[in-house]
Design a protein around this motif. Sequence first.
Motif, mmCIF file in Angstrom:
data_model
loop_
_atom_site.group_PDB
_atom_site.id
_atom_site.type_symbol
_atom_site.label_atom_id
_atom_site.label_comp_id
_atom_site.label_asym_id
_atom_site.label_seq_id
_atom_site.Cartn_x
_atom_site.Cartn_y
_atom_site.Cartn_z
ATOM 1 N N GLU A 143 0.792 -1.339 -0.073
ATOM 2 C CA GLU A 143 -0.006 0.085 -0.021
ATOM 3 C C GLU A 143 0.848 1.090 0.113
ATOM 4 O OE1 GLU A 143 -3.917 2.117 2.312
ATOM 5 O OE2 GLU A 143 -3.048 -0.052 3.101
ATOM 6 N N GLY A 144 0.641 2.057 -0.929
ATOM 7 C CA GLY A 144 1.185 3.263 -0.995
ATOM 8 C C GLY A 144 2.408 3.204 -1.858
ATOM 9 N N ASN A 145 2.667 2.373 -2.722
ATOM 10 C CA ASN A 145 3.386 2.112 -3.763
ATOM 11 C C ASN A 145 2.776 1.007 -4.859
ATOM 12 O OD1 ASN A 145 6.069 2.207 -4.791
ATOM 13 N ND2 ASN A 145 6.876 0.333 -4.021
ATOM 14 N N GLN A 146 1.507 1.234 -5.216
ATOM 15 C CA GLN A 146 0.900 0.517 -5.962
ATOM 16 C C GLN A 146 0.878 0.977 -7.331
ATOM 17 O OE1 GLN A 146 -3.002 0.401 -3.673
ATOM 18 N NE2 GLN A 146 -2.408 -1.647 -3.611
ATOM 19 N N HIS A 147 2.228 0.710 -7.779
ATOM 20 C CA HIS A 147 2.340 1.125 -9.206
ATOM 21 C C HIS A 147 3.364 0.232 -10.113
ATOM 22 C CE1 HIS A 147 5.465 3.778 -7.441
ATOM 23 N NE2 HIS A 147 6.445 3.244 -8.612
ATOM 24 N N LEU A 148 3.423 0.170 -11.232
ATOM 25 C CA LEU A 148 4.379 -0.803 -11.768
ATOM 26 C C LEU A 148 5.013 0.142 -12.875
ATOM 27 C CD1 LEU A 148 2.692 -4.429 -11.976
ATOM 28 C CD2 LEU A 148 4.810 -3.748 -10.739
ATOM 29 N N VAL A 149 6.202 -0.409 -13.306
ATOM 30 C CA VAL A 149 6.935 0.274 -14.266
ATOM 31 C C VAL A 149 7.385 -0.996 -15.259
ATOM 32 C CG1 VAL A 149 8.870 1.591 -15.142
ATOM 33 C CG2 VAL A 149 7.505 2.267 -12.998
#
Length: 219
Positions: A74-80
């Motif tokens: 949670e708080g880092n829910q992104h993907l590159v």
Amino acid sequence: MKITKTDREILNSYIQTMKGMGAFLGSGYELILYSLENQSIMMIVNGEHSSRKIGDSITDKDLNILEKAKKMEEGNQHLVYFSRNSSGEPMKSMITPIEGSNHKIIGVLCINFYLNTSFVKVMGTFLPEHNSSQKAPVIDSFSEDPQSIILQSLQEAKAQIESDTSIPATEKNKAIIEQLLVNGIFQIKNSVVIVSDLLSISKNTVYLHIRNYKTKQNN
């Protein structure tokens, strides 16, 4: 999925930011906002890369990546990640879920950078020089002469528009005025009068093109 009025307002709040990001990052970046209410594109910037448009459905690939992002801390829910589009063009992409009320995921923001974008276009976004890749006016923050700012921006817009063979000669002035409007030049006092003099047209014609462009954008 049913979403609330507040959720829609949250999604709508991303639209202006996306337009600004697209202008800042340059034409090599495609930005897509999906609404999960109907799993379709709500806003797209620089969509010419994929030929996608508002109303098109979210792709299975983006849904799969979204599921992976939702499982992140949670708080880092992104993907590159790196991938290719349907035409085989290489991309560096980012996907992040958008939360609405009650921490429910209501949308998705995707940013794709097309890695085969020419170096000239990429650098033209960041270098304050007069060239065809530089869309924004080069304005000296310390200039005390508004007319010089308007003249400089007009010269750049003319160079860009006149080099575009897809624009008919009879539409050149209209396109120049629209470009100046997008660049914010008409916020400067007396800019309409100055531009009309420099283009050798009436100020009423300038106002007409401004009104027509604003009407087109609001429809």
